[in-house]
Design a protein around this motif. Sequence first.
Motif, PDB file in Angstrom:
ATOM      1  N   GLN A  48       0.806  -1.220   0.000  1.00  0.00           N
ATOM      2  CA  GLN A  48       0.000   0.000   0.000  1.00  0.00           C
ATOM      3  C   GLN A  48       0.839   1.270   0.000  1.00  0.00           C
ATOM      4  OE1 GLN A  48      -2.562  -0.533   3.416  1.00  0.00           O
ATOM      5  NE2 GLN A  48      -3.897  -1.838   2.169  1.00  0.00           N
ATOM      6  N   ILE A  55      -4.438   4.618   7.959  1.00  0.00           N
ATOM      7  CA  ILE A  55      -5.105   3.712   8.893  1.00  0.00           C
ATOM      8  C   ILE A  55      -5.193   4.322  10.281  1.00  0.00           C
ATOM      9  CG2 ILE A  55      -3.175   2.398   9.853  1.00  0.00           C
ATOM     10  CD1 ILE A  55      -4.738  -0.130   9.393  1.00  0.00           C
ATOM     11  N   HIS A  58      -8.225   6.389  10.053  1.00  0.00           N
ATOM     12  CA  HIS A  58      -9.396   5.697   9.541  1.00  0.00           C
ATOM     13  C   HIS A  58      -9.960   4.712  10.559  1.00  0.00           C
ATOM     14  CE1 HIS A  58     -11.863   3.785   6.520  1.00  0.00           C
ATOM     15  NE2 HIS A  58     -11.425   2.627   6.947  1.00  0.00           N
ATOM     16  N   ALA A  62     -13.397   4.979  12.616  1.00  0.00           N
ATOM     17  CA  ALA A  62     -14.460   4.024  12.329  1.00  0.00           C
ATOM     18  C   ALA A  62     -14.938   3.344  13.606  1.00  0.00           C
ATOM     19  CB  ALA A  62     -13.949   2.980  11.345  1.00  0.00           C
ATOM     20  N   MET A  63     -13.968   2.949  14.436  1.00  0.00           N
ATOM     21  CA  MET A  63     -14.356   2.285  15.688  1.00  0.00           C
ATOM     22  C   MET A  63     -15.195   3.225  16.551  1.00  0.00           C
ATOM     23  SD  MET A  63     -10.896   0.355  16.751  1.00  0.00           S
ATOM     24  CE  MET A  63     -10.766  -1.407  16.478  1.00  0.00           C
ATOM     25  N   ILE A  66     -18.785   3.673  15.585  1.00  0.00           N
ATOM     26  CA  ILE A  66     -19.689   2.602  16.006  1.00  0.00           C
ATOM     27  C   ILE A  66     -19.933   2.668  17.512  1.00  0.00           C
ATOM     28  CG2 ILE A  66     -19.940   0.104  16.161  1.00  0.00           C
ATOM     29  CD1 ILE A  66     -18.108   0.031  13.617  1.00  0.00           C
ATOM     30  N   ALA A 105     -14.266   8.602   8.976  1.00  0.00           N
ATOM     31  CA  ALA A 105     -14.046   7.249   8.465  1.00  0.00           C
ATOM     32  C   ALA A 105     -14.407   7.183   6.990  1.00  0.00           C
ATOM     33  CB  ALA A 105     -14.881   6.256   9.256  1.00  0.00           C
ATOM     34  N   LEU A 106     -15.545   7.799   6.650  1.00  0.00           N
ATOM     35  CA  LEU A 106     -15.980   7.760   5.251  1.00  0.00           C
ATOM     36  C   LEU A 106     -14.977   8.461   4.348  1.00  0.00           C
ATOM     37  CD1 LEU A 106     -19.800   8.474   5.554  1.00  0.00           C
ATOM     38  CD2 LEU A 106     -18.764   6.494   4.490  1.00  0.00           C
ATOM     39  N   MET A 116      -6.154   2.460  -3.702  1.00  0.00           N
ATOM     40  CA  MET A 116      -6.159   1.012  -3.453  1.00  0.00           C
ATOM     41  C   MET A 116      -7.116   0.281  -4.374  1.00  0.00           C
ATOM     42  SD  MET A 116      -3.931   0.312  -1.387  1.00  0.00           S
ATOM     43  CE  MET A 116      -2.949   1.694  -1.913  1.00  0.00           C
ATOM     44  N   ARG A 126     -19.194  -2.894   4.165  1.00  0.00           N
ATOM     45  CA  ARG A 126     -18.797  -2.077   5.304  1.00  0.00           C
ATOM     46  C   ARG A 126     -18.988  -0.599   5.008  1.00  0.00           C
ATOM     47  NH1 ARG A 126     -13.319  -3.751   8.021  1.00  0.00           N
ATOM     48  NH2 ARG A 126     -14.217  -4.299  10.030  1.00  0.00           N
ATOM     49  N   LEU A 127     -18.574  -0.210   3.820  1.00  0.00           N
ATOM     50  CA  LEU A 127     -18.759   1.186   3.430  1.00  0.00           C
ATOM     51  C   LEU A 127     -20.237   1.547   3.473  1.00  0.00           C
ATOM     52  CD1 LEU A 127     -15.988   0.427   2.486  1.00  0.00           C
ATOM     53  CD2 LEU A 127     -16.344   1.783   0.443  1.00  0.00           C
ATOM     54  N   SER A 187      -8.299  -6.285  11.612  1.00  0.00           N
ATOM     55  CA  SER A 187      -6.848  -6.511  11.671  1.00  0.00           C
ATOM     56  C   SER A 187      -6.363  -6.405  13.110  1.00  0.00           C
ATOM     57  CB  SER A 187      -6.131  -5.476  10.817  1.00  0.00           C
ATOM     58  OG  SER A 187      -6.538  -4.212  11.246  1.00  0.00           O
ATOM     59  N   LEU A 188      -7.286  -6.245  14.033  1.00  0.00           N
ATOM     60  CA  LEU A 188      -6.876  -6.146  15.431  1.00  0.00           C
ATOM     61  C   LEU A 188      -7.317  -7.371  16.210  1.00  0.00           C
ATOM     62  CD1 LEU A 188      -7.289  -2.429  16.397  1.00  0.00           C
ATOM     63  CD2 LEU A 188      -5.375  -3.692  15.448  1.00  0.00           C
TER      64      LEU A 188
HETATM   65  C1  HEM Z   1     -15.499   5.097   2.380  1.00  0.00           C
HETATM   66  C2  HEM Z   1     -14.723   4.022   2.499  1.00  0.00           C
HETATM   67  C3  HEM Z   1     -14.478   3.242   3.755  1.00  0.00           C
HETATM   68  C4  HEM Z   1     -15.237   3.102   4.878  1.00  0.00           C
HETATM   69  C5  HEM Z   1     -16.595   3.737   5.198  1.00  0.00           C
HETATM   70  C6  HEM Z   1     -14.535   2.255   5.770  1.00  0.00           C
HETATM   71  C7  HEM Z   1     -14.978   1.853   7.004  1.00  0.00           C
HETATM   72  C8  HEM Z   1     -14.257   1.069   7.842  1.00  0.00           C
HETATM   73  C9  HEM Z   1     -14.756   0.459   9.014  1.00  0.00           C
HETATM   74  C10 HEM Z   1     -16.192   0.605   9.527  1.00  0.00           C
HETATM   75  C11 HEM Z   1     -13.785  -0.225   9.582  1.00  0.00           C
HETATM   76  C12 HEM Z   1     -13.914  -1.048  10.834  1.00  0.00           C
HETATM   77  C13 HEM Z   1     -13.284  -0.404  12.026  1.00  0.00           C
HETATM   78  C14 HEM Z   1     -13.464  -1.391  13.141  1.00  0.00           C
HETATM   79  O1  HEM Z   1     -14.554  -1.381  13.717  1.00  0.00           O
HETATM   80  O2  HEM Z   1     -12.529  -2.202  13.370  1.00  0.00           O
HETATM   81  C15 HEM Z   1     -12.626  -0.075   8.791  1.00  0.00           C
HETATM   82  C16 HEM Z   1     -11.425  -0.644   9.090  1.00  0.00           C
HETATM   83  C17 HEM Z   1     -10.397  -0.679   8.181  1.00  0.00           C
HETATM   84  N1  HEM Z   1     -10.428  -0.110   6.918  1.00  0.00           N
HETATM   85 FE1  HEM Z   1     -11.841   0.884   6.064  1.00  0.00          FE
HETATM   86  N2  HEM Z   1     -13.359   1.857   5.189  1.00  0.00           N
HETATM   87  C18 HEM Z   1     -13.311   2.455   3.965  1.00  0.00           C
HETATM   88  C19 HEM Z   1     -12.328   2.318   3.027  1.00  0.00           C
HETATM   89  C20 HEM Z   1     -11.151   1.671   3.279  1.00  0.00           C
HETATM   90  C21 HEM Z   1     -10.081   1.530   2.311  1.00  0.00           C
HETATM   91  C22 HEM Z   1     -10.140   2.085   0.898  1.00  0.00           C
HETATM   92  C23 HEM Z   1      -9.105   0.860   2.908  1.00  0.00           C
HETATM   93  C24 HEM Z   1      -7.774   0.438   2.351  1.00  0.00           C
HETATM   94  C25 HEM Z   1      -7.640  -0.133   1.173  1.00  0.00           C
HETATM   95  C26 HEM Z   1      -9.544   0.566   4.234  1.00  0.00           C
HETATM   96  C27 HEM Z   1      -8.761  -0.125   5.135  1.00  0.00           C
HETATM   97  C28 HEM Z   1      -9.190  -0.439   6.365  1.00  0.00           C
HETATM   98  C29 HEM Z   1      -8.398  -1.171   7.300  1.00  0.00           C
HETATM   99  C30 HEM Z   1      -6.978  -1.723   7.065  1.00  0.00           C
HETATM  100  C31 HEM Z   1      -9.155  -1.319   8.415  1.00  0.00           C
HETATM  101  C32 HEM Z   1      -8.688  -2.026   9.677  1.00  0.00           C
HETATM  102  C33 HEM Z   1      -9.406  -3.323   9.808  1.00  0.00           C
HETATM  103  C34 HEM Z   1     -10.092  -3.283  11.132  1.00  0.00           C
HETATM  104  O3  HEM Z   1      -9.478  -2.848  12.091  1.00  0.00           O
HETATM  105  O4  HEM Z   1     -11.291  -3.628  11.186  1.00  0.00           O
HETATM  106  N3  HEM Z   1     -10.796   1.064   4.443  1.00  0.00           N
HETATM  107  N4  HEM Z   1     -12.921   0.719   7.701  1.00  0.00           N
END
Ligand code: HEM
Lengths: 242, 52, 206, 206, 218, 218
Positions: A48, A55, A58, A62-63, A66, A105-106, A116, A126-127, A187-188
């Motif tokens: 990446q 991250i 992000h 995101a966490m 929720i 997050a969005l 990506m 998820r999105l 990833s956690l």
């Molecule tokens: C608008 C787009 C996106 C939204 C709304 C979104 C939303 C989220 C959400 C809800 C989580 C879960 C957090 C959690 O509760 O653990 C998350 C985790 C993550 N997102 Fe995204 N995501 C988006 C795009 C991306 C993109 C494009 C990537 C990378 C290619 C990405 C990489 C990750 C990674 C690595 C995690 C960590 C996994 C985890 O901890 O659950 N996300 N994202």
Amino acid sequence: MSLWEYANPKRFMQTSAWLLPWFTGLAGLTMVAGLFWGFFFTPDDFRQGSTVKIIFLHVPAAMMAINIWVMMLVTSLIWLVRRHHVSALAAKAAAPIGLTMTLIALLTGAIWGQPMWGTWWAWDPRLTSFLILFLFYLGYLALWEAIENPDTAADLTAVLCLVGSVFAVLSRYAVLFWNQGLHQGASLSLDREENIADAFWLPLVVCIVGFVLFFVALLLMRTRTEIRARRLKALIARERMA
Amino acid sequence: MPDLGKYAAEVLSAYGVSILLIAALVGWSFLRAGRVRRALEEAEARMKPHGR
Amino acid sequence: MSRLSVTDLACARGGVPVLAGLSFALGPGEAMILRGPNGSGKTTLLRTLAGLQPPIAGRIEAEPESLAYAAHADGLKPTLTVAENLAFWAAVYGGRASPEAAMAAFEITGLAGRRAHDLSAGQKRRLSLARLLVTGRAVWLLDEPTVSLDTVAVALFAAAVRAHLAGGGAAVIATHIGLGLEGSATLDVSAHRAAVHAAPAFGDDW
Amino acid sequence: MSRLSVTDLACARGGVPVLAGLSFALGPGEAMILRGPNGSGKTTLLRTLAGLQPPIAGRIEAEPESLAYAAHADGLKPTLTVAENLAFWAAVYGGRASPEAAMAAFEITGLAGRRAHDLSAGQKRRLSLARLLVTGRAVWLLDEPTVSLDTVAVALFAAAVRAHLAGGGAAVIATHIGLGLEGSATLDVSAHRAAVHAAPAFGDDW
Amino acid sequence: MIALLLRDLKLAFRSGGGFGLALAFFLIVATLVPFGVGAEGATLARIAGGILWVAALLACLLSLDRLFQTDWEDGSLDLLATAPIPLEGAVAVKAMAHWLTTGLPLTLAAPVLGLLLNLPGPAYLWLLVSLALGTPALSMIGAFGAALTVGVKRGGLLLSLLVLPLYVPTLIFGAEATRRGAEGLDPATPLLLLSGITLGTVALLPFAAAAAIRVNLR
Amino acid sequence: MIALLLRDLKLAFRSGGGFGLALAFFLIVATLVPFGVGAEGATLARIAGGILWVAALLACLLSLDRLFQTDWEDGSLDLLATAPIPLEGAVAVKAMAHWLTTGLPLTLAAPVLGLLLNLPGPAYLWLLVSLALGTPALSMIGAFGAALTVGVKRGGLLLSLLVLPLYVPTLIFGAEATRRGAEGLDPATPLLLLSGITLGTVALLPFAAAAAIRVNLR
Ligand code: HEM
Ligand SMILES: Nc1ncnc2c1ncn2[C@@H]1O[C@H](COP(=O)(O)OP(=O)(O)OP(=O)(O)O)[C@@H](O)[C@H]1O
Ligand SMILES: Nc1ncnc2c1ncn2[C@@H]1O[C@H](COP(=O)(O)OP(=O)(O)OP(=O)(O)O)[C@@H](O)[C@H]1O
Ligand SMILES: [Mg+2]
Ligand SMILES: [Mg+2]
């Protein structure tokens, strides 16, 4: 004395006044530390590239997005059952923070998606469920705004929060059922095997802690404001009667 | 300043946007807090004289 | 025993305490006239008695399902005819009483087939009062019932109330004009204005 | 010359002829009380005078833009405050008169900042009467203006009307109660019920 | 006149009715369509422009029946009709208020939603332009429909039935302009026709609408 | 109860509001979409099912804000709340009336409109079934939203904003069932989930809605 004592507005004002500076300080420290660490002192990911740095914003965002909704659900329940004004006002105070977190997050996600996945937006489960969560926050806040009698507003928003939560969960599964996505999984997870490298993991944890503390601090402050506003309303009403 | 390679724009904008949003939220919260506190203080001041 | 008894009642409107310390009891055959300037809290009291809003203090005792409330608003459906409007409420309230009798009592039988939308203000009012008769409830809570009624209709209304009382019913009536209901108690709500410090939780000083 | 003169007027409501053969004239300083049982046609007459519906016969003469009409309905916007409601109408009518004075005249100055939705029935009514003062029109056409007003407010209203008349204005007022406007002419519309055969084109016999 | 405009805007904001309603509805449709038709980017891209135009049109339609109805119910329409401002002017102003609280925000929000429906790149500009040119016509035509149905309690059905056919030309030209833009063709012709429609309606319909209201008030 | 049902139906028919409104709106959307997205049969066929579901959903949403608002404005909601029938029952009945005047006609009309959008053959049956199973949930959820916003004058925006996210699962399962039907797959699973949602909402939401109304009447 029972825990509910703290639900008395006056009491809450005292304790929160004492707590607030500590949380503010801690939150500032951890957040700045975590983000600095993440931004400046983490290597690029082999796939990446430097985008992994996103991250650190992000995932915590995101966490929080929720978890803040969950917290609102709990406080709403407390209000409905025990009629403690503070908890209703806390829910009200939390909502804008949750909205912001969802937005972060969005947006970060969207920005991340461009390199990506080659697209700003994909209808990934998820999105999508986050988009829905965003709408929930909007509706919740709109309802608070629309009703001027505070107690009525508290009751209705609480009911909405309850029903909304149920449907939020439903939507989550519906969306999963609807379309398989390209978003990474958790990833956690606890077994360190499928974890991301420590180089990212540690600062990420720091960031998450930072976001949590930030939320608590801001929540305390905003709740204090809401209580004051409420009291102001009551005093003015009283003045009108006099 | 770390070299962000070809993804500089993305990373920077991500951080920029997020920090902007957070700053806006905090700023707004503080503004409102100040406004409400002042309003309440002067309201209480107004109340006190002619008692309750 | 009393149809409706209120002890130390306090009620609020839009979160603002309006009335406090109200106590009275109505036995069968008794009526109570609520008086007081505009904005003194008559409507608020009636809504509280009707159970539409919870009292902020005090107790309201009445037999369950014994109250009938008539508000400022008519509660008529403009697209339904006079007869249909009455028939609906009669059905909702168990349909013991007959709409015909009710219409006769307010001399709107001739309008039975007319859409409520095509009624004059006073005719609408007569209809919404006729509604009371089909509820068959024992305690009437009336908010300015005589609004835009002509003198004939006011007399009809007074007669209807007297008949209701004679039948062992009771009534609480908010009004600004004389109704010719001699011998009924009068309550001036403006004498019961909620003391200012009786403000909600956040009002009391810290 | 006269503020408002009506000659041999006939008017209908919902296609049904209601009144016929009305003739009267109002000079400056004169008021006319419309009386008549419910459904006799007072509102119909006032709407016709206000130009909201064309007369089916006869002539209405008044200076252009000299009429102000106040209906059964209040015409208030619940989400606007008292002051905003008045300010709007003041602006529409050229904004000569001041909303403050109007509010003072009906003792609602204290409510200026309140949303119309949060007013009591009588307070709403006072506001819609205050509206008349900001129109600055010479001839008032009032439909049961005193509905749900308390005695104080009725007195205020009578005073306002007297002031208006003293200022050379005129007023036509439909009401069922006494207003204490001594020395004003009274017109019982029920004496002018449209003869049945005066039905519209298809009604008369061929 | 200005007073009326300001009042209507104020009402729209106070009661969240106008402004937000349209936007939220617009967002709703844009979000729901993918749930309905599935998420393949290709399909979405092909229909995006058209869907957005239809959504905008529905959003306008949605807030129309309130345009005169509320004023009629609470009696202020009577008072407006007897007020010194000409009813034609009042109608035009109310239509303008409707556009400011509906058409304008929709136009501005359209590109963002285009993103969600991954609208092809070149189309954005023309979507924006065509909406900006077309929505005033939607509001004015709608005002006319609302005037015709103001007497009818809950005349919603009638209103949509009357207004829909009148909307078709606007929709066709608007969507066409967007599609041509998307395919890189020259959208000038449909845009011209679109602005023609808009000018015509704004110039003439207020009179028809005012007449209709006068009849309905009788 | 039955009296209330009959009354609401009567009102809906008299004032053309409910019944026709929904159908007309449904028709509108179905006819406009081809104008908007262009008329290539292939594209239409692919999106038909989804579009029809979205249209049905919007049609429901459209007539919702009137569900309690009119009763609230003319004071009959106060009277209903003080009447001997339990408010929960009244809410359920009103939701049912709404379904009878909205969801049911939509369901029956859907196949016809399917022709306009040339819906693939096998999908017809499943579209019908999924709508029949899903629309009651739409009405009931909508009733809940309407109950929340009944105090708010012209709460249209709020209503759609609140109700939209709640509609998502219903829409997804409904449209999914239709699509699977169209592709000849087995639509049993989504249909089961759909009926699950419907039963759940019909069983529980009346209480939430009644509570909301009581709060709003205070
Ligand atoms: C608008 C787009 C996106 C939204 C709304 C979104 C939303 C989220 C959400 C809800 C989580 C879960 C957090 C959690 O509760 O653990 C998350 C985790 C993550 N997102 Fe995204 N995501 C988006 C795009 C991306 C993109 C494009 C990537 C990378 C290619 C990405 C990489 C990750 C990674 C690595 C995690 C960590 C996994 C985890 O901890 O659950 N996300 N994202
Ligand atoms: N929704 C509301 N929110 C806040 N205050 C309100 C609301 N409705 C009424 N009030 C206030 O509560 C007080 C009591 O109102 P209420 O309608 O009970 O008076 P009332 O005695 O019925 O007057 P009237 O004789 O004019 O009907 C009034 O001062 C009014 O301004
Ligand atoms: N829209 C309508 N269509 C048909 N007839 C109507 C309509 N509105 C009123 N009417 C009838 O016209 C007659 C006159 O009505 P109007 O409202 O003028 O009486 P009014 O004198 O104002 O009565 P009130 O004292 O009750 O206000 C009444 O018999 C009424 O039933
Ligand atoms: Mg009252
Ligand atoms: Mg009348």
